[in-house]
Motif scaffolding. Structure first.
Motif, PDB file in Angstrom:
ATOM      1  N   LYS A 136      62.048 -37.329  86.035  1.00 20.80           N
ATOM      2  CA  LYS A 136      62.911 -36.476  86.312  1.00 20.80           C
ATOM      3  C   LYS A 136      64.091 -36.728  85.379  1.00 20.80           C
ATOM      4  CE  LYS A 136      65.766 -34.526  89.944  1.00 20.80           C
ATOM      5  NZ  LYS A 136      66.498 -34.711  91.324  1.00 20.80           N
ATOM      6  N   GLU A 137      64.726 -37.372  85.308  1.00 19.54           N
ATOM      7  CA  GLU A 137      66.052 -37.750  84.488  1.00 19.54           C
ATOM      8  C   GLU A 137      65.673 -37.464  82.998  1.00 19.54           C
ATOM      9  OE1 GLU A 137      67.035 -41.837  85.630  1.00 19.54           O
ATOM     10  OE2 GLU A 137      67.943 -41.213  87.236  1.00 19.54           O
ATOM     11  N   GLU A 138      64.410 -37.741  82.580  1.00 18.99           N
ATOM     12  CA  GLU A 138      64.010 -37.514  81.221  1.00 18.99           C
ATOM     13  C   GLU A 138      63.523 -36.067  80.883  1.00 18.99           C
ATOM     14  OE1 GLU A 138      61.303 -40.233  80.376  1.00 18.99           O
ATOM     15  OE2 GLU A 138      62.577 -42.060  80.192  1.00 18.99           O
ATOM     16  N   GLU A 139      63.363 -35.174  82.325  1.00 22.04           N
ATOM     17  CA  GLU A 139      63.024 -33.929  81.918  1.00 22.04           C
ATOM     18  C   GLU A 139      61.479 -33.893  81.400  1.00 22.04           C
ATOM     19  OE1 GLU A 139      65.771 -31.484  80.083  1.00 22.04           O
ATOM     20  OE2 GLU A 139      67.434 -31.662  81.763  1.00 22.04           O
ATOM     21  N   GLU A 140      60.696 -34.747  82.037  1.00 22.80           N
ATOM     22  CA  GLU A 140      59.335 -34.878  81.298  1.00 22.80           C
ATOM     23  C   GLU A 140      58.315 -34.596  82.698  1.00 22.80           C
ATOM     24  OE1 GLU A 140      58.690 -37.922  79.114  1.00 22.80           O
ATOM     25  OE2 GLU A 140      60.076 -37.718  77.485  1.00 22.80           O
ATOM     26  N   PRO A 141      57.229 -33.758  82.357  1.00 27.89           N
ATOM     27  CA  PRO A 141      56.281 -33.897  83.452  1.00 27.89           C
ATOM     28  C   PRO A 141      55.426 -35.276  83.425  1.00 27.89           C
ATOM     29  CG  PRO A 141      55.719 -32.503  81.637  1.00 27.89           C
ATOM     30  CD  PRO A 141      56.912 -33.174  81.362  1.00 27.89           C
ATOM     31  N   ILE A 142      54.588 -35.284  84.409  1.00 30.37           N
ATOM     32  CA  ILE A 142      53.579 -36.363  84.467  1.00 30.37           C
ATOM     33  C   ILE A 142      52.196 -35.728  84.357  1.00 30.37           C
ATOM     34  CG2 ILE A 142      52.406 -38.377  85.963  1.00 30.37           C
ATOM     35  CD1 ILE A 142      55.303 -38.923  86.709  1.00 30.37           C
ATOM     36  N   ILE A 143      51.313 -36.324  83.560  1.00 33.04           N
ATOM     37  CA  ILE A 143      50.147 -35.764  83.277  1.00 33.04           C
ATOM     38  C   ILE A 143      49.145 -37.065  84.040  1.00 33.04           C
ATOM     39  CG2 ILE A 143      47.952 -35.062  81.804  1.00 33.04           C
ATOM     40  CD1 ILE A 143      50.445 -33.251  82.000  1.00 33.04           C
ATOM     41  N   THR A 144      48.288 -36.570  85.054  1.00 32.33           N
ATOM     42  CA  THR A 144      47.643 -37.667  85.683  1.00 32.33           C
ATOM     43  C   THR A 144      46.222 -37.022  86.023  1.00 32.33           C
ATOM     44  OG1 THR A 144      47.769 -39.209  87.700  1.00 32.33           O
ATOM     45  CG2 THR A 144      48.587 -36.823  88.081  1.00 32.33           C
ATOM     46  N   ARG A 145      45.400 -37.852  86.766  1.00 31.39           N
ATOM     47  CA  ARG A 145      44.242 -37.317  87.413  1.00 31.39           C
ATOM     48  C   ARG A 145      44.198 -37.241  88.763  1.00 31.39           C
ATOM     49  NH1 ARG A 145      40.183 -36.995  83.669  1.00 31.39           N
ATOM     50  NH2 ARG A 145      40.427 -37.880  81.700  1.00 31.39           N
ATOM     51  N   TYR A 146      43.797 -36.188  89.298  1.00 32.92           N
ATOM     52  CA  TYR A 146      43.981 -35.703  90.849  1.00 32.92           C
ATOM     53  C   TYR A 146      42.861 -35.813  91.448  1.00 32.92           C
ATOM     54  CZ  TYR A 146      45.702 -33.214  95.014  1.00 32.92           C
ATOM     55  OH  TYR A 146      45.888 -32.934  96.465  1.00 32.92           O
ATOM     56  N   ASN A 147      42.662 -36.867  92.569  1.00 34.70           N
ATOM     57  CA  ASN A 147      41.510 -36.951  93.293  1.00 34.70           C
ATOM     58  C   ASN A 147      41.308 -35.721  94.139  1.00 34.70           C
ATOM     59  OD1 ASN A 147      40.505 -39.215  95.739  1.00 34.70           O
ATOM     60  ND2 ASN A 147      39.200 -38.088  94.187  1.00 34.70           N
ATOM     61  N   LEU A 148      39.900 -34.933  93.743  1.00 36.78           N
ATOM     62  CA  LEU A 148      39.686 -33.691  94.690  1.00 36.78           C
ATOM     63  C   LEU A 148      38.514 -34.139  95.603  1.00 36.78           C
ATOM     64  CD1 LEU A 148      38.995 -31.137  91.819  1.00 36.78           C
ATOM     65  CD2 LEU A 148      41.182 -31.389  93.136  1.00 36.78           C
ATOM     66  N   ALA A 149      37.875 -35.155  95.345  1.00 37.50           N
ATOM     67  CA  ALA A 149      36.840 -35.617  96.269  1.00 37.50           C
ATOM     68  C   ALA A 149      36.459 -36.909  95.854  1.00 37.50           C
ATOM     69  CB  ALA A 149      35.648 -34.807  96.405  1.00 37.50           C
ATOM     70  N   ASP A 150      35.488 -37.713  96.714  1.00 38.28           N
ATOM     71  CA  ASP A 150      34.876 -38.802  96.123  1.00 38.28           C
ATOM     72  C   ASP A 150      34.264 -38.551  95.082  1.00 38.28           C
ATOM     73  OD1 ASP A 150      35.760 -39.771  98.606  1.00 38.28           O
ATOM     74  OD2 ASP A 150      33.861 -39.825  99.634  1.00 38.28           O
ATOM     75  N   THR A 151      34.758 -39.652  93.682  1.00 40.53           N
ATOM     76  CA  THR A 151      34.310 -39.756  92.446  1.00 40.53           C
ATOM     77  C   THR A 151      34.701 -38.459  91.771  1.00 40.53           C
ATOM     78  OG1 THR A 151      31.883 -38.861  92.994  1.00 40.53           O
ATOM     79  CG2 THR A 151      32.623 -41.228  93.414  1.00 40.53           C
ATOM     80  N   ILE A 152      35.510 -37.378  92.274  1.00 37.38           N
ATOM     81  CA  ILE A 152      35.496 -36.245  91.574  1.00 37.38           C
ATOM     82  C   ILE A 152      37.046 -36.084  91.352  1.00 37.38           C
ATOM     83  CG2 ILE A 152      35.515 -33.649  91.551  1.00 37.38           C
ATOM     84  CD1 ILE A 152      33.084 -33.718  93.284  1.00 37.38           C
ATOM     85  N   TYR A 153      37.485 -36.386  89.870  1.00 35.05           N
ATOM     86  CA  TYR A 153      38.884 -36.195  89.529  1.00 35.05           C
ATOM     87  C   TYR A 153      39.196 -34.950  88.566  1.00 35.05           C
ATOM     88  CZ  TYR A 153      39.579 -40.758  91.671  1.00 35.05           C
ATOM     89  OH  TYR A 153      39.687 -41.923  92.380  1.00 35.05           O
ATOM     90  N   ALA A 154      40.305 -34.356  88.807  1.00 42.08           N
ATOM     91  CA  ALA A 154      40.877 -33.388  87.953  1.00 42.08           C
ATOM     92  C   ALA A 154      42.119 -33.554  87.439  1.00 42.08           C
ATOM     93  CB  ALA A 154      40.804 -31.820  88.742  1.00 42.08           C
ATOM     94  N   LYS A 155      42.268 -33.173  86.160  1.00 37.78           N
ATOM     95  CA  LYS A 155      43.410 -33.427  85.256  1.00 37.78           C
ATOM     96  C   LYS A 155      44.626 -32.596  85.966  1.00 37.78           C
ATOM     97  CE  LYS A 155      45.177 -33.859  80.531  1.00 37.78           C
ATOM     98  NZ  LYS A 155      44.773 -33.770  79.070  1.00 37.78           N
TER      99      LYS A 155
END
Length: 236
Positions: A138-157
């Motif tokens: 937040k202080e650097e004003e940068e977002p975070i790119i991560t993988r979001y857990n939608l369900a078991d064994t299923i992730y989305a960017k």
């Protein structure tokens, strides 16, 4: 897609002082004691009185959190004769057997609590690192790119916007609250300090309890050997 940043802090177990011990000779111990005296008495004799062995008789105080300190018997003959009437070997072994069983139960409870804290403490530390990372982004004003857990064994960017400075914390019982980064860090660090203190106390109590188990076992062995020597001397 901008999911809410959330994670579940560990649930901290409440550490309470162990309850007081109350010793009562079992019916089998009393029967054994009575039968040993009945064999040497006539049928018209009244039932011999039994020594009253209390917790204070076989312990010496308690530790800071109320766990009794087992008394080491230097002279078993003097200790047995300190009761009125004198305590029989069966009754002494029975009292220390009850104390031994309770110490073993305490050891099991403390061991389980220690395992739980060893699992929870790394989760708190991980949560603190995550919030600090979000705050820095937040202080650097940068977002975070991560993988979001939608369900078991299923992730989305996913792209996490840190500009709001908001994080959601699980408090337990299906309750989630929204905190700022600073508030979340304050809460988690306080929980970490409490957990570390309780972990140290449990570790100390576990070591203390195991020492009392050893003392109790030694006392039971010495009482048994003392009884054997006494019986051999009586036969001679």
């Amino acid at each position: 897609m901008r999911p809410k940043t959330s994670f579940r802090p560990p649930y901290l177990l409440a550490y309470r002082p162990l309850p007081s011990l109350i010793l009562h000779p079992s019916s089998s111990q009393i029967k054994a004691h009575q039968s040993s005296h009945t064999m040497s008495s006539t049928k018209d004799d009244e039932e011999a009185p039994i020594a009253n062995i209390s917790l204070e008789s076989i312990t010496e105080g308690k530790n800071v959190r109320g766990i009794p300190h087992a008394k080491f018997l230097e002279d078993i003959d003097d200790f047995a004769n300190s009761f009125n009437p004198p305590a029989s070997p069966e009754l002494l072994i029975g009292a220390y057997s009850d104390l031994f069983s309770k110490f073993k139960a305490y050891e099991s409870q403390l061991s389980q609590k220690r395992v739980n804290f060893k699992e929870k403490l790394p989760e708190i530390e991980k949560s603190i690192k995550l919030v600090r990372h979000l705050k820095r982004k937040k202080e650097e004003e940068e977002p975070i790119i991560t993988r979001y857990n939608l369900a078991d064994t299923i992730y989305a960017k996913a792209r996490v916007d840190c500009s709001r400075g908001i994080v959601n914390l699980w408090l337990g019982a299906n309750v989630m609250l929204e905190y700022s980064y600073d508030e979340a860090l304050e809460l988690l660090t306080s929980k970490e300090a409490v957990a570390k203190k309780q972990f140290e106390e449990i570790t100390e109590d576990l070591t203390f309890t195991r020492n009392q188990i050893i003392t109790t076992e030694v006392n039971m062995s010495r009482i048994y050997n003392w009884d054997v020597r006494r019986k051999r001397a009586a036969v001679r």
